[in-house]
Design a protein around this motif. Sequence first.
Motif, PDB file in Angstrom:
ATOM      1  N   THR A   9       0.833  -1.595  -0.053  1.00 39.61           N
ATOM      2  CA  THR A   9       0.171  -0.101  -0.067  1.00 39.61           C
ATOM      3  C   THR A   9       0.569   1.309  -0.115  1.00 39.61           C
ATOM      4  OG1 THR A   9      -1.682  -1.228   1.594  1.00 39.61           O
ATOM      5  CG2 THR A   9      -2.380   1.339   1.189  1.00 39.61           C
ATOM      6  N   ALA A  10       2.076   1.461   0.591  1.00 37.43           N
ATOM      7  CA  ALA A  10       2.976   2.118   0.590  1.00 37.43           C
ATOM      8  C   ALA A  10       4.086   2.545  -0.722  1.00 37.43           C
ATOM      9  CB  ALA A  10       4.074   2.086   1.938  1.00 37.43           C
ATOM     10  N   LEU A  11       3.795   1.368  -1.248  1.00 38.79           N
ATOM     11  CA  LEU A  11       4.470   1.536  -2.887  1.00 38.79           C
ATOM     12  C   LEU A  11       3.333   2.547  -3.437  1.00 38.79           C
ATOM     13  CD1 LEU A  11       6.430  -1.381  -2.580  1.00 38.79           C
ATOM     14  CD2 LEU A  11       7.055   0.470  -2.534  1.00 38.79           C
ATOM     15  N   LYS A  12       1.853   2.002  -3.156  1.00 36.51           N
ATOM     16  CA  LYS A  12       0.990   2.330  -4.022  1.00 36.51           C
ATOM     17  C   LYS A  12       0.591   3.145  -4.596  1.00 36.51           C
ATOM     18  CE  LYS A  12      -3.424   2.010  -5.690  1.00 36.51           C
ATOM     19  NZ  LYS A  12      -5.177   1.139  -4.688  1.00 36.51           N
ATOM     20  N   VAL A  13       1.570   4.141  -2.813  1.00 32.04           N
ATOM     21  CA  VAL A  13       0.157   5.441  -2.454  1.00 32.04           C
ATOM     22  C   VAL A  13       1.179   6.462  -2.896  1.00 32.04           C
ATOM     23  CG1 VAL A  13       0.021   6.939  -0.576  1.00 32.04           C
ATOM     24  CG2 VAL A  13      -1.407   5.195  -0.552  1.00 32.04           C
TER      25      VAL A  13
ATOM     26  N   ASP B 285      11.897  10.794  -0.528  1.00 31.01           N
ATOM     27  CA  ASP B 285      12.213  10.198   0.627  1.00 31.01           C
ATOM     28  C   ASP B 285      10.305  11.399   0.909  1.00 31.01           C
ATOM     29  OD1 ASP B 285      13.336   8.487   0.735  1.00 31.01           O
ATOM     30  OD2 ASP B 285      14.424   9.039   2.192  1.00 31.01           O
ATOM     31  N   TYR B 286      10.824  12.851   0.962  1.00 30.82           N
ATOM     32  CA  TYR B 286      10.073  13.744   1.093  1.00 30.82           C
ATOM     33  C   TYR B 286       8.445  13.700   0.264  1.00 30.82           C
ATOM     34  CZ  TYR B 286       8.099  18.790   1.141  1.00 30.82           C
ATOM     35  OH  TYR B 286       7.170  19.613   0.837  1.00 30.82           O
ATOM     36  N   GLU B 287       9.161  14.010  -0.911  1.00 27.69           N
ATOM     37  CA  GLU B 287       7.896  13.620  -1.845  1.00 27.69           C
ATOM     38  C   GLU B 287       7.245  12.540  -0.893  1.00 27.69           C
ATOM     39  OE1 GLU B 287       8.613  14.222  -6.079  1.00 27.69           O
ATOM     40  OE2 GLU B 287       9.575  15.828  -6.065  1.00 27.69           O
ATOM     41  N   ARG B 288       7.394  11.252  -1.179  1.00 26.46           N
ATOM     42  CA  ARG B 288       6.856  10.239  -0.119  1.00 26.46           C
ATOM     43  C   ARG B 288       6.104  10.681   1.216  1.00 26.46           C
ATOM     44  NH1 ARG B 288      12.069   8.148  -2.178  1.00 26.46           N
ATOM     45  NH2 ARG B 288      11.872   6.847  -3.878  1.00 26.46           N
ATOM     46  N   ALA B 289       6.940  11.498   1.892  1.00 24.05           N
ATOM     47  CA  ALA B 289       6.332  11.476   3.227  1.00 24.05           C
ATOM     48  C   ALA B 289       4.983  12.439   2.753  1.00 24.05           C
ATOM     49  CB  ALA B 289       7.228  12.624   4.391  1.00 24.05           C
ATOM     50  N   VAL B 290       5.354  13.165   2.241  1.00 21.72           N
ATOM     51  CA  VAL B 290       3.921  14.436   2.082  1.00 21.72           C
ATOM     52  C   VAL B 290       2.498  12.957   1.280  1.00 21.72           C
ATOM     53  CG1 VAL B 290       3.114  16.500   0.684  1.00 21.72           C
ATOM     54  CG2 VAL B 290       5.392  15.766   1.633  1.00 21.72           C
ATOM     55  N   LYS B 291       3.442  12.197   0.491  1.00 20.70           N
ATOM     56  CA  LYS B 291       2.158  12.142  -0.082  1.00 20.70           C
ATOM     57  C   LYS B 291       1.484  10.699   1.003  1.00 20.70           C
ATOM     58  CE  LYS B 291       3.185  11.204  -5.132  1.00 20.70           C
ATOM     59  NZ  LYS B 291       2.154  11.600  -6.068  1.00 20.70           N
ATOM     60  N   LEU B 292       2.612  10.218   1.495  1.00 22.29           N
ATOM     61  CA  LEU B 292       1.533   9.497   2.842  1.00 22.29           C
ATOM     62  C   LEU B 292       0.781  10.422   3.500  1.00 22.29           C
ATOM     63  CD1 LEU B 292       4.295   7.287   4.017  1.00 22.29           C
ATOM     64  CD2 LEU B 292       2.313   6.701   2.786  1.00 22.29           C
ATOM     65  N   GLN B 293       0.625  11.411   3.899  1.00 19.96           N
ATOM     66  CA  GLN B 293       0.302  12.058   4.594  1.00 19.96           C
ATOM     67  C   GLN B 293      -1.536  12.574   4.066  1.00 19.96           C
ATOM     68  OE1 GLN B 293       2.078  15.997   7.152  1.00 19.96           O
ATOM     69  NE2 GLN B 293       0.783  16.886   5.246  1.00 19.96           N
TER      70      GLN B 293
ATOM     71  N   ILE C  76      -3.998   7.642  17.059  1.00 15.51           N
ATOM     72  CA  ILE C  76      -3.141   6.258  17.628  1.00 15.51           C
ATOM     73  C   ILE C  76      -2.797   5.879  15.889  1.00 15.51           C
ATOM     74  CG2 ILE C  76      -2.834   4.542  18.517  1.00 15.51           C
ATOM     75  CD1 ILE C  76      -4.283   5.433  21.177  1.00 15.51           C
ATOM     76  N   HIS C  77      -4.173   5.888  15.442  1.00 12.96           N
ATOM     77  CA  HIS C  77      -4.042   4.984  13.917  1.00 12.96           C
ATOM     78  C   HIS C  77      -3.380   5.084  12.684  1.00 12.96           C
ATOM     79  CE1 HIS C  77      -7.840   3.073  16.306  1.00 12.96           C
ATOM     80  NE2 HIS C  77      -7.157   1.955  16.285  1.00 12.96           N
ATOM     81  N   PHE C  78      -3.438   6.475  12.535  1.00 12.52           N
ATOM     82  CA  PHE C  78      -3.384   6.965  11.670  1.00 12.52           C
ATOM     83  C   PHE C  78      -1.523   7.601  11.762  1.00 12.52           C
ATOM     84  CE2 PHE C  78      -7.293   8.883  11.426  1.00 12.52           C
ATOM     85  CZ  PHE C  78      -8.140   9.234   9.537  1.00 12.52           C
ATOM     86  N   SER C  79      -1.177   7.859  12.620  1.00 10.98           N
ATOM     87  CA  SER C  79       0.326   8.108  13.589  1.00 10.98           C
ATOM     88  C   SER C  79       0.962   6.690  13.284  1.00 10.98           C
ATOM     89  CB  SER C  79       1.442   9.008  15.065  1.00 10.98           C
ATOM     90  OG  SER C  79       0.000   8.528  15.420  1.00 10.98           O
ATOM     91  N   PHE C  80       0.496   5.742  13.898  1.00 12.35           N
ATOM     92  CA  PHE C  80       1.327   4.932  14.087  1.00 12.35           C
ATOM     93  C   PHE C  80       1.064   4.159  12.531  1.00 12.35           C
ATOM     94  CE2 PHE C  80       0.221   3.521  18.575  1.00 12.35           C
ATOM     95  CZ  PHE C  80       0.590   4.511  18.715  1.00 12.35           C
ATOM     96  N   SER C  81       0.633   4.008  11.886  1.00 17.68           N
ATOM     97  CA  SER C  81       0.345   3.313  10.367  1.00 17.68           C
ATOM     98  C   SER C  81       1.206   4.292   9.444  1.00 17.68           C
ATOM     99  CB  SER C  81      -1.560   3.412   9.913  1.00 17.68           C
ATOM    100  OG  SER C  81      -2.509   3.040  10.801  1.00 17.68           O
ATOM    101  N   MET C  82       1.386   5.524   9.573  1.00 18.27           N
ATOM    102  CA  MET C  82       2.266   6.572   8.987  1.00 18.27           C
ATOM    103  C   MET C  82       2.729   5.895   8.629  1.00 18.27           C
ATOM    104  SD  MET C  82       2.275  10.694   7.921  1.00 18.27           S
ATOM    105  CE  MET C  82       3.499  10.947   6.925  1.00 18.27           C
ATOM    106  N   ALA C  83       3.877   5.934   9.572  1.00 24.24           N
ATOM    107  CA  ALA C  83       5.041   5.459  11.008  1.00 24.24           C
ATOM    108  C   ALA C  83       5.748   4.474   9.950  1.00 24.24           C
ATOM    109  CB  ALA C  83       5.224   5.718  12.080  1.00 24.24           C
ATOM    110  N   ALA C  84       5.409   3.247  10.178  1.00 25.11           N
ATOM    111  CA  ALA C  84       5.209   1.599  10.144  1.00 25.11           C
ATOM    112  C   ALA C  84       5.106   1.224   8.523  1.00 25.11           C
ATOM    113  CB  ALA C  84       4.066   1.220  10.230  1.00 25.11           C
TER     114      ALA C  84
ATOM    115  N   ALA D  40       6.378   4.330   6.774  1.00 29.78           N
ATOM    116  CA  ALA D  40       7.454   5.209   6.328  1.00 29.78           C
ATOM    117  C   ALA D  40       8.867   4.124   6.286  1.00 29.78           C
ATOM    118  CB  ALA D  40       7.560   6.503   6.975  1.00 29.78           C
ATOM    119  N   ARG D  41       8.962   3.753   7.495  1.00 30.16           N
ATOM    120  CA  ARG D  41       9.545   2.548   7.692  1.00 30.16           C
ATOM    121  C   ARG D  41      10.041   1.298   6.360  1.00 30.16           C
ATOM    122  NH1 ARG D  41      10.950   0.974  13.991  1.00 30.16           N
ATOM    123  NH2 ARG D  41      10.734   3.817  15.174  1.00 30.16           N
ATOM    124  N   THR D  42       8.953   0.717   6.579  1.00 31.01           N
ATOM    125  CA  THR D  42       8.311  -0.018   5.040  1.00 31.01           C
ATOM    126  C   THR D  42       9.426   0.740   3.515  1.00 31.01           C
ATOM    127  OG1 THR D  42       6.565   0.795   4.143  1.00 31.01           O
ATOM    128  CG2 THR D  42       7.232  -1.101   5.673  1.00 31.01           C
TER     129      THR D  42
END
Length: 808
Positions: free
Chosen positions: A438-442, A449-457, A493-501, A503-505
């Motif tokens: 899902t992270a790769l798709k998004v 990495d910055y653009e990836r982080a903004v897209k996830l957010q 909790i769900h939003f922050s933990f899921s985005m952090a996980a 991002a780590r992947t």
Amino acid sequence: MSGRGRLTLCAFAATLMAATALLPLVDPATWIVLAAFLLALQSGAGALARRVPLARTVTIAIQAVVSLLALTVVFAREEALLLLLPGPEAFGRFGELLTAGATDVGQYAIPAPGTDGIRLLVVGGVLVIGLAVDALAVTFRSAAPAGLPLLALYSVAAGLAGGGGASWLWFLLAGCGYLVLLLAEGRDRLSQWGRVFGGAPRAAGGGSGGLDLAGGPVAPVRTGRRIGVVALGVALAVPAALPALSGGLLGGSGDGAGPGSGGGTISAVNPLVSLKDSLNQGEQTEWLKYRTNAGSTSDMYLRLVALDQFDGTSWKSSQRPVRDVPRELPRPDGLSGSVPTTEITTNLTASGAYEQKWLPMPYPATSVDIGGRWRYEPAGRMLVGDDRQTTKGVAYQVTSLRVQPTAEQLAKAGEAPVPLVREYTRVPESLPAEVRLTALKVTVGAMNDYERAVKLQDWFASDGGFRYDTTVSSGTGVEAISRFLKQKEGFCIHFSFSMAAMARTLGIPARVAVGFTPGTPTADGAMSVGNRDAHAWPELYFEGVGWTRFEPTPTRGTAPEYTRQQTPGGGATSPAQPEATASAAASAAPSVSESCPAQARRLGECGGPSEPGGPVVDDAGTPASTIALVGLGVAVVLLIPFLPLLWRTRVRALRLGSPGRTAADGAARTLAVWQEVIDTAWDHGVVPDESQTPRRTAARIVRLGRLEGDAADAVHRVARSVEQVLYAPDPRPGAGLADEAALVRAGLRAVAGRGARLRALLLPRSAVRVMWAASVRWAAVTDRWGARRRRWADRWAAALRRPSRQRG
């Protein structure tokens, strides 16, 4: 009532009275009724097994099986075989409940809600303690050591509860239960001596053979009482030494990192206790008030703690060293001088209702002016109370930096240090593959990495169709993340933990911060922060900027300015860039999964490209090794009740096997058949008497076993063959002895009732010979080892004495 029956009831009562110390921990307390019922089943099974009687280990095994079956009926009935027998699905359900219970324990303040996971932990724990107490006090007839599991149960409960107005009541109940158990054992021991009469006191030093003729208790009872006094004393001391774990992150006190002025660590505890409860409170309660010289308060997040460790069940703070708070805090890791910063000063005051061991501060703080006992953890830049120091009513001043990186600076961030990347990109093996897919798709099309982080957010905050809802279960493990990505509803909790996980992947160092949003302004120009401002958000690391806040939770807080700017083109590519092209191809299959049911995906009916060899699935499934281990465990559990039957069948086959070729073999076989006849009678209720001759033993078996006709004659014929082998000058073993033993067995079964026949088949009394044989072998091993140890000790002593003699 017999002595064992009285002990059984007292062991049951002692365990239940000690378990009442857990009542303040879970609300509602109806779990105690279920625990009492299942504990009664366990105790009843033990009483019946001891009445048979069975070997001690078999009795304990039966109690364990009964407890497992009872827990299966209560907690995993739908997954069990025939609603009773635990299979792989039932054990999987137990695993899910235990994981959820451990997560809930870390999430909720005391008293925690009675979720299925917490109820399984509490009720299962009481059953384990009850089994230990019953085994020690009743099965092995030693009540004094049974105080240790009772002490463990009470101490853990008292330590978690952290005291309270009724703590004396729970201690009194637990102590009374143990004393009642000791008194019951003392009465049982005295009853074995017969009635004890008082008399004149004996002179000092007079022996009494272990019995006080002056009317006092026997020595074992005095010993038990002494152990009881020591155990009760420890029960008072241990809870005082245990850290109080009540309260939680946003309400209630907590212990510090330890006394002293240097060193120490912060324990790796889960700090998310009561966050959900705080957000769901009906009224806003002011916990903090602050004034700041910052031009805007939109970025004034007050940070408590950083959660940097993800083990698959929850996010938590790593155990790290702490030290005294320096006058000037070190410059934030990774922050270069080229990034614009503004120094701001904030004066904060905590209300008396807010009692917490972590200090809320703007991030990153550069200096803190505060009184009291506080320690500094450099990696997370956190201040934690020491020696029960809390935030209750404290006033302090914090100088911090407002870091204002540009999008271009974040896009051109260099490579992070290898140790930091290794630590903060670690994800558990149990994390479902769909999270990374899902992270790769998004993030398809992102150049760095910055653009990836903004897209996830943006995907979480607006583009992905997620909904903010504080009533969703607040789990933080891999299952909660997977469920959140499918259901698309949760809270911070769900939003922050899921985005952090996620991002780590993708290879981006990430962690989760917990604290408060900026709050609301008041009429006097200050800012008010309360329970509804509790929040969690992800922090991602960019070299040159340091740890950077992102805001994926919709309708909560504000997105940072650097994430709202136009994404720069042609930015530097991060080391993870080579995966971008591959990710576009890999994301083709998941794109179909949005509208395709999971079952259809498993069958390969969703269309779209798939990998050679099979369809793309969204879940790796349960590993084959896990299924094999669970199946083996179930087979072992189901096999335990049949072990006596299998042993008895094997022994019978060996005894009644082919006849021997020599006279010695024939004699041995005759004695083996005789032993089989005696054990068969024993299985049907005729207890053997080793003091009788073969002829008298045969008559006794015939009389007590109510044998007639051919079966009675067969017993006497086998007995005469035994006499020939043992006493005749020329021993001549009899023929057809196996058939004679079969006649005896058939005769005993014919006159026995259905229950007696079933018991002789499944739980033969003669199976106790296994324990006797094992005891003899163990005694032989210990004797050999003791003799060998004495020989070694003598040799060493002789070797050490020899030089001294030579010098003399």
